[in-house]
Structure formats: C-alpha cells, structure tokens
Design a protein around this motif. Structure first.
Motif, PDB file in Angstrom:
ATOM      1  N   PRO A 531       0.830  -1.111   0.136  1.00 29.62           N
ATOM      2  CA  PRO A 531       0.091   0.052   0.089  1.00 29.62           C
ATOM      3  C   PRO A 531       0.974   1.182   0.133  1.00 29.62           C
ATOM      4  O   PRO A 531       2.187   1.278   0.588  1.00 29.62           O
ATOM      5  CB  PRO A 531      -0.878  -0.201   1.303  1.00 29.62           C
ATOM      6  CG  PRO A 531       0.075  -0.833   2.085  1.00 29.62           C
ATOM      7  CD  PRO A 531       0.870  -1.811   1.188  1.00 29.62           C
ATOM      8  N   PRO A 532       0.457   2.457  -0.739  1.00 25.31           N
ATOM      9  CA  PRO A 532       1.303   3.534  -0.467  1.00 25.31           C
ATOM     10  C   PRO A 532       1.343   4.295   0.689  1.00 25.31           C
ATOM     11  O   PRO A 532       0.488   3.704   1.506  1.00 25.31           O
ATOM     12  CB  PRO A 532       0.408   4.525  -1.432  1.00 25.31           C
ATOM     13  CG  PRO A 532      -0.555   3.847  -2.070  1.00 25.31           C
ATOM     14  CD  PRO A 532      -0.559   2.383  -1.278  1.00 25.31           C
ATOM     15  N   PRO A 533       2.412   4.920   1.099  1.00 30.26           N
ATOM     16  CA  PRO A 533       3.441   5.077   0.118  1.00 30.26           C
ATOM     17  C   PRO A 533       4.509   4.247  -0.040  1.00 30.26           C
ATOM     18  O   PRO A 533       5.649   4.506  -0.491  1.00 30.26           O
ATOM     19  CB  PRO A 533       4.098   6.602   0.882  1.00 30.26           C
ATOM     20  CG  PRO A 533       3.804   6.079   2.336  1.00 30.26           C
ATOM     21  CD  PRO A 533       2.628   5.230   2.565  1.00 30.26           C
ATOM     22  N   SER A 534       4.323   3.014   0.822  1.00 25.41           N
ATOM     23  CA  SER A 534       5.544   1.924   0.405  1.00 25.41           C
ATOM     24  C   SER A 534       5.341   1.380  -1.212  1.00 25.41           C
ATOM     25  O   SER A 534       4.350   1.702  -1.586  1.00 25.41           O
ATOM     26  CB  SER A 534       5.221   0.880   1.525  1.00 25.41           C
ATOM     27  OG  SER A 534       3.971   0.322   1.341  1.00 25.41           O
ATOM     28  N   ASN A 535       6.444   0.892  -1.335  1.00 21.32           N
ATOM     29  CA  ASN A 535       6.561   0.095  -2.516  1.00 21.32           C
ATOM     30  C   ASN A 535       6.829  -1.244  -2.566  1.00 21.32           C
ATOM     31  O   ASN A 535       7.786  -1.556  -1.951  1.00 21.32           O
ATOM     32  CB  ASN A 535       7.347   1.139  -3.368  1.00 21.32           C
ATOM     33  CG  ASN A 535       7.440   1.144  -4.860  1.00 21.32           C
ATOM     34  OD1 ASN A 535       6.489   0.373  -5.317  1.00 21.32           O
ATOM     35  ND2 ASN A 535       8.231   1.448  -5.670  1.00 21.32           N
ATOM     36  N   GLY A 536       6.420  -2.111  -3.515  1.00 17.57           N
ATOM     37  CA  GLY A 536       6.711  -3.566  -3.898  1.00 17.57           C
ATOM     38  C   GLY A 536       5.628  -4.241  -4.162  1.00 17.57           C
ATOM     39  O   GLY A 536       4.463  -3.923  -4.077  1.00 17.57           O
ATOM     40  N   THR A 537       6.018  -5.323  -5.101  1.00 17.18           N
ATOM     41  CA  THR A 537       5.136  -6.163  -5.649  1.00 17.18           C
ATOM     42  C   THR A 537       5.837  -7.545  -5.497  1.00 17.18           C
ATOM     43  O   THR A 537       6.896  -7.624  -5.814  1.00 17.18           O
ATOM     44  CB  THR A 537       4.739  -5.847  -6.961  1.00 17.18           C
ATOM     45  OG1 THR A 537       4.159  -4.485  -7.031  1.00 17.18           O
ATOM     46  CG2 THR A 537       3.779  -6.826  -7.694  1.00 17.18           C
ATOM     47  N   ALA A 538       4.884  -8.679  -5.395  1.00 21.17           N
ATOM     48  CA  ALA A 538       5.370 -10.020  -5.611  1.00 21.17           C
ATOM     49  C   ALA A 538       4.418 -10.887  -6.055  1.00 21.17           C
ATOM     50  O   ALA A 538       3.051 -10.730  -6.025  1.00 21.17           O
ATOM     51  CB  ALA A 538       5.767 -10.633  -4.060  1.00 21.17           C
ATOM     52  N   VAL A 539       4.614 -11.941  -7.082  1.00 16.97           N
ATOM     53  CA  VAL A 539       3.836 -12.550  -7.662  1.00 16.97           C
ATOM     54  C   VAL A 539       3.651 -13.843  -6.766  1.00 16.97           C
ATOM     55  O   VAL A 539       4.638 -14.406  -6.464  1.00 16.97           O
ATOM     56  CB  VAL A 539       4.309 -13.326  -9.195  1.00 16.97           C
ATOM     57  CG1 VAL A 539       3.594 -14.180  -9.637  1.00 16.97           C
ATOM     58  CG2 VAL A 539       4.757 -11.861 -10.017  1.00 16.97           C
ATOM     59  N   ALA A 540       2.349 -14.359  -6.388  1.00 17.83           N
ATOM     60  CA  ALA A 540       1.977 -15.253  -5.869  1.00 17.83           C
ATOM     61  C   ALA A 540       2.631 -15.456  -4.476  1.00 17.83           C
ATOM     62  O   ALA A 540       2.684 -16.417  -3.999  1.00 17.83           O
ATOM     63  CB  ALA A 540       2.193 -16.670  -6.471  1.00 17.83           C
ATOM     64  N   ASN A 541       2.658 -14.443  -3.857  1.00 20.70           N
ATOM     65  CA  ASN A 541       3.336 -14.322  -2.688  1.00 20.70           C
ATOM     66  C   ASN A 541       3.165 -12.883  -2.093  1.00 20.70           C
ATOM     67  O   ASN A 541       2.781 -11.784  -2.793  1.00 20.70           O
ATOM     68  CB  ASN A 541       4.800 -14.572  -2.660  1.00 20.70           C
ATOM     69  CG  ASN A 541       5.379 -15.288  -1.189  1.00 20.70           C
ATOM     70  OD1 ASN A 541       4.283 -15.129   0.010  1.00 20.70           O
ATOM     71  ND2 ASN A 541       6.122 -16.103  -1.172  1.00 20.70           N
ATOM     72  N   ALA A 542       3.105 -12.828  -0.771  1.00 17.29           N
ATOM     73  CA  ALA A 542       3.182 -11.387  -0.335  1.00 17.29           C
ATOM     74  C   ALA A 542       4.461 -10.486  -0.613  1.00 17.29           C
ATOM     75  O   ALA A 542       5.610 -11.253  -0.762  1.00 17.29           O
ATOM     76  CB  ALA A 542       3.202 -11.243   1.151  1.00 17.29           C
ATOM     77  N   ALA A 543       4.329  -9.233  -0.826  1.00 21.61           N
ATOM     78  CA  ALA A 543       5.510  -8.467  -1.466  1.00 21.61           C
ATOM     79  C   ALA A 543       6.431  -8.113  -0.078  1.00 21.61           C
ATOM     80  O   ALA A 543       5.838  -7.959   0.928  1.00 21.61           O
ATOM     81  CB  ALA A 543       5.004  -7.306  -2.077  1.00 21.61           C
TER      82      ALA A 543
END
Length: 639
Positions: A531-543
C-alpha cells in the motif's frame, strides 16, 4: 494611444507628430468624400451625398435627398409632386395616377361626381389627360378626360327595371326607344307580324283576325270566314280541314243538309257526321309483328297519337320498349322459372346473385356463402369453408395461438365444423391443444447441451416455454455464463477459492491482490502490492515493502523538511518497518547532520577565507557561523 477608436467607425488614424514627447495629438480622418478630422477622438463625417450625386436626380427632374449624412450610398431621388416615387442611389420610376393625385390635367372629382369609376391606364409622368370615366353596370359608356355619357338598353341588360325575358318568353321583340341611363321603364314588347300590337313595360296582347289574311279562300267559294279566337293562329276555315280531315257530303241535294261528314286520313278510318272525327289508330295492327317475332306482346295505350306503341316482355322476363322490340331481362335469383334459383341459396343461409340478366343467359346464378365463411357455386348450393384460424367469428381462434408464438391449424374447415381449431407448438416441442394454447415446455439442453459439455461447462434452460434461452455456465471456481453457446469463463484468483488462489495472503499483510489474467487456464499469476506510500510487488506471494522516507509523503516522511533548509535527505534503512530514521545532511563545507529534522549547519568562514586577512597582517572574524559571506578582516591597532 488611439487603439481602435478610429477604425471601429471606419475612419483612418493619423499621428502627424510621432515624437515621444508629443502625445494625445493623433486624429481620426473621415473617408472620402467627407474630409473632416478630429484630434484625439472620432470625427464628425457628415456629408451630403447630393452635392456629388444630385445631378443624377436633376437629369430626370427629380429632387435629391440624403437622409443620413453619416451613411454612405443612401442618397435618394424623389419624384416631384404630383408624381410619386423614390429610389436609392439612382433615379426613380415616377408614377402619376391622374385619378388619385391633384394636378392641372388630373380627374379630380369629375368621375365620382357623376357616380362613375376613374381609371388611369398609363401612370407614367409623361402620359397625362388619358384618364377615363366609366359608367357603372348595368349602364354602359366610357369617356377620356371627361365624364361619360351612360346608356342602358333595358332590352339587353339585367336590372331592376329591365325587360329581361319578358318579351322573348311571349315570342315577341323587345325595343328600348330611349337608351339614356336616365330614361328607364320605357322598353316595350312588340308582337311579331302579322300582329303589330305593342305594350310598354310588359308583354303585348297579340291579336290577329286571320280572316283579313285568308278570307278570300272562303269568299271565293261563296262562304263566310270567321276567326273564333284571334289570339290563336290557324283556327280559321271549315271544321274538317282545320283538323287535317277530309270533308265528304254523300248527298249534295239542297234538301239534304247537315249530312256532311269528316273522314280521318289513313291509317285511321274513323268518321263523324257534322263534326270533326276522333281519329284513332291501333298501331299494334301496323307494327305488332315487331313484338311477336321476339315472343313479346304489343300494346297501344294511346290510339290518338302515333309512335307510342310498345313491345312488352312476357313473364318471367322483364322489360319493354316504345316503337321497338324490348331488350328482355330476367334475374334468376328473383323470378320464378324452370332455371331459376327459387330458395336453393336462401334455405342454406346463402346469398344469390345473377351476374347476367340477359334472357339468353340462364342457369348462371350463383350461391355465395355468408361471411366469415367462404365459397360459391353456380346454379347450386355452395360448400362453405371457414378457417377458424384466419377468419373472425365467435368460435374463431383470433390471435390466441400467434400471441403465444404458436401456429394455429384448422383441420376441418367446413363451416359446419366449428371449435375444432388447435394451437401447435413450434419445433422442437410437438404439443398441441384444441381451442386453446398448448403447453410447449421443452428443455433445450436435451438438444444443445453438448455445446456446453465440450467446453467443460454445464447447460441450463431457465424457461422451458421460451426458445433459444439455454445457457452454458462455467464450472466453479470459474464464473460466467452465455446464452446460446459456450461462455468465456473467468477465474479471479484474488476473489475465488482454489488450490492456486491467493486466499488471504495479501490482505493478511495489508497488501492489495490483483489477478492480471483472469482466464481460467491462467493460474498462479496473482500479485500482492504494497500500500502507498510503500513500494513493492510479488507474484503469488506477499511483497517485501520498502519506503524511502526522503522520497514519499507520509506521516513520518521528511517531505520538504531538508530541501526547505537547502540540505540533502538520506534514509539509511528503507524497509517499511524502519520509520523516522531519515536525516538531513548539510551541504559542504558544513558536514553537520540531524535525524528526523533539519541539521544546524555551522561554518567558521575564517577557516576558509582567513588567509585573505592574514596575508595583509589583519585578523579574521566570523560573527555568525550560521550565515554565509559575513566573515570580516579587522586591521590590527593602531591601524
């Protein structure tokens, strides 16, 4: 400056002295032919165009008028009275109606004083004294430039005092001896010769003593002539000849008197003694074969006059003709005869029509069925057909079947077979119902289900009475359906529950789940996004979420704290769990820092610039080490 003051009113702006010290001396100049100017304002460009254009009017003896001296090309040529007319920017076509205007040659009240109509046939100004006075109907008369002399021939016109048809109706001539319009009721009817009687204002009584004309015919035979009615012609003479009969005296002895007789001329052979005979002729004796040859009878109802005998058709034939054979007709629906319809049609409630009434056309009558049934037959009872699906009647189907999308069928259309129509379901349903709507329920999945099974989907028919509404439905956890074919199934791994789905993986750590490809054959591609303002994405898992507190805006972030102090910002630990650890770093030559706030950047500028002073045997001091460029060189006493 003038701006658009001059151009807005169509004037030219001129600044005669364009020196920067010479202001407010511009002027507006009127366009030609006006030559007015105005300093520092709009000029009054009024100009009488008649000073230039007036000659065009004067050449036609007209007056030039410029109604608005500020408007171009509005000058007008105006006709001089008593002529009327005007034209803009050219000479006018002047009109002089001598019946309306006042002038030396005009009519004035000449015509109206005489009760006459005035007309000016040519109203051009150079055409005068051509007006005319015309008498009012029914009088007649016209005069040029003067009152007309009105005449009325009361024998010719129709008016309250005129003869009209009085004389002609009496076969007399009409004469109006004085045709002046002031002399009325003086017409007279004049008898035609040999009478010379007249009457004023009425038909004359035309008497003639025919013995004055024909008396010698009698006196030549030592007879006397009498005219018993002097109003009628050709009634003089003897009893027989005046009736176009022959006079015969069988005994001419002077002692045998009053035994003469009048004898009718052929073909009549009637006679009468001492009087005119009544000459009768039965024309059927002469012409009867014309009728009998056509099997018709002959009658002569008036034997005193000729050519009135009649041929009469013999019943049941109808028709007659005067002085000729009749054209006999027979309506076989009405009359009684060997070939006639009698009650053949009516006893079956049918109508009868005989299309050809000629006596030569028999056995052609037609029985026709009454509406709404159909059918006809020649010379016989018709077989009546009634399609209860098509016609309108108390027992008919009407729109019962069609309103339900079904077909109406009447298997027996004999008009005596009623209430046997039935509604038939459309395929693939095959139900029927007599005198009512059929139950056409049918599960379309029995026919169409294979299309769904081939796609791994299930078939469903939501309404067994409606065609083409069958559905293919996706198998869970996929969702979707389509009418009349396989569905495009969707599997949102963020929403549905399945072995490859996200479940609560993202939401448990406060992250957002997204499935970029929701096709049911695309699995394991969902992502968790911080969630903003943090940044990060992961596929099929928590980021793994990071937040650089120097870059983002958040409750704990540096925001503009460092930049507002002209300092650099640094976040030594950008993990989202490490907050409030950013620091402001002073720019060189100061190297001061501060965590979570702007640093206090102190610099003794004498360390940087002191040699400038000592090289001159002076001392260096920095009175405020927080401000730049305030260091001072101080001379050494006694200097």
């Amino acid at each position: 400056c003038a701006g658009t003051t001059c151009s807005d009113v169509g004037q030219t702006c001129i600044d005669n002295s364009q020196s920067a010290t010479s202001l407010s001396d511009w002027e507006c100049v009127c366009p030609p032919p006006a030559n007015a100017t105005q300093v520092n304002g709009v000029a009054n460009c009024s100009f009488d165009e008649c000073t230039i254009k007036g000659s065009a009017c004067e050449a036609h003896d007209q007056t030039c008028v410029d109604p608005n001296h500020l408007v171009d090309d509005d000058w007008t040529c105006v006709c001089k009275p008593p002529a009327v007319g005007s034209a803009t920017a050219t000479s006018a076509d002047c009109v002089l109606d001598e019946c309306v205007e006042t002038c030396p040659t005009c009519a004035g009240t000449t015509c109206s004083d005489a009760g006459q109509t005035c007309d000016d046939p040519d109203k051009s100004v150079n055409s005068t004294s051509d007006w005319t006075c015309t008498c009012p109907p029914p009088s007649n008369g016209t005069a040029v430039a003067n009152a007309a002399t009105c005449i009325i021939d009361e024998c010719t016109y129709t008016c309250p005092t005129c003869a009209d048809t009085t004389c002609s109706a009496a076969n007399q001539n009409c004469k109006d001896n004085d045709v002046s319009s002031s002399s009325l009721n003086d017409w007279e009817c004049i008898c035609k010769p040999p009478s010379n009687a007249t009457a004023v204002g009425a038909a004359a009584v035309c008497v003639v003593d025919e013995c004055n004309l024909h008396g010698t015919t009698c006196t030549g035979q030592n007879q006397t002539c009498t005219d018993p009615d002097q109003l009628n012609a050709d009634d003089w003479g003897d009893t027989c000849t005046k009736e176009d009969q022959t006079c015969l005296d069988l005994n001419k002895l002077s002692t045998s008197l009053n035994d003469w007789e009048c004898v009718c001329k052929p073909p009549s052979n009637s006679t009468a003694m001492g009087a005119a005979a009544v000459c009768t002729v039965d024309e059927c004796v002469l012409h009867g074969d014309t009728c009998t040859n056509q099997n018709q009878t002959c009658t002569d109802t008036d034997q005193l006059h000729g050519d009135n005998w009649m041929c009469q058709c013999v019943a049941p034939l109808q028709g007659n003709a005067t002085a000729d054979a009749a054209n006999c007709t027979i309506d076989e629906c009405v009359e009684t005869c060997a070939t006639c319809a009698a009650d053949t049609c009516s006893k079956e409630g049918q109508s009868c029509n005989d299309p050809d009434h000629s006596s030569l056309s028999t056995s052609d009558w037609v029985c026709t069925c009454p509406p709404p049934s159909n059918g006809s037959a020649i010379a016989n009872t018709a077989t009546c057909q009634l399609d209860e699906c098509v016609e309108t009647c108390p027992t008919c189907a009407g729109t019962t079947c069609t309103d339900a999308g079904q077909t109406c069928v009447d298997q027996n259309q004999n008009s005596k077979s009623l209430s046997d129509w039935e509604c038939v379901c459309p395929p693939p349903a095959n139900a029927t119902q007599v005198v009512g709507t059929a139950d056409c329920s049918f599960d379309e999945c029995q026919l169409q289900g294979s299309a769904c099974l081939a796609a791994g989907q299930t078939c469903e028919d939501p309404n067994l009475l409606v065609d083409d509404d069958w559905l293919c439905k996706c198998t869970p956890p996929s969702v979707g359906q389509a009418t009349g074919g396989a569905a495009d199934c969707v599997l949102d791994e963020c929403v549905e529950t399945c072995p490859t789905c996200a479940g609560t993986t993202c939401s448990a750590v406060g992250q957002t789940c997204n499935d970029p490809n929701k096709a049911e054959n695309s699995t394991g591609d969902w992502t968790c996004t911080c969630p903003p303002p943090s940044n990060g994405t992961a596929v099929a898992n928590a980021a793994t979420c990071i937040i650089d507190e120097c870059t983002y805006t958040c409750p704990t972030c540096a925001d503009t704290t460092c930049s507002a102090a002209n300092q650099n910002c640094k976040d030594n630990d950008v993990s989202s769990s490490s907050l409030n650890d950013w620091e402001c770093i002073c720019k060189p030559p100061s190297n001061a820092t501060a965590v979570g706030a702007a640093a206090v950047c102190v610099v003794d500028e004498c360390n940087l610039h002191g040699t400038t002073c000592t090289g001159q045997n002076q001392t260096c001091t920095d009175p405020d080490q927080l401000n730049a460029d305030d260091w001072v060189c101080q001379c050494v006493a006694p200097l």
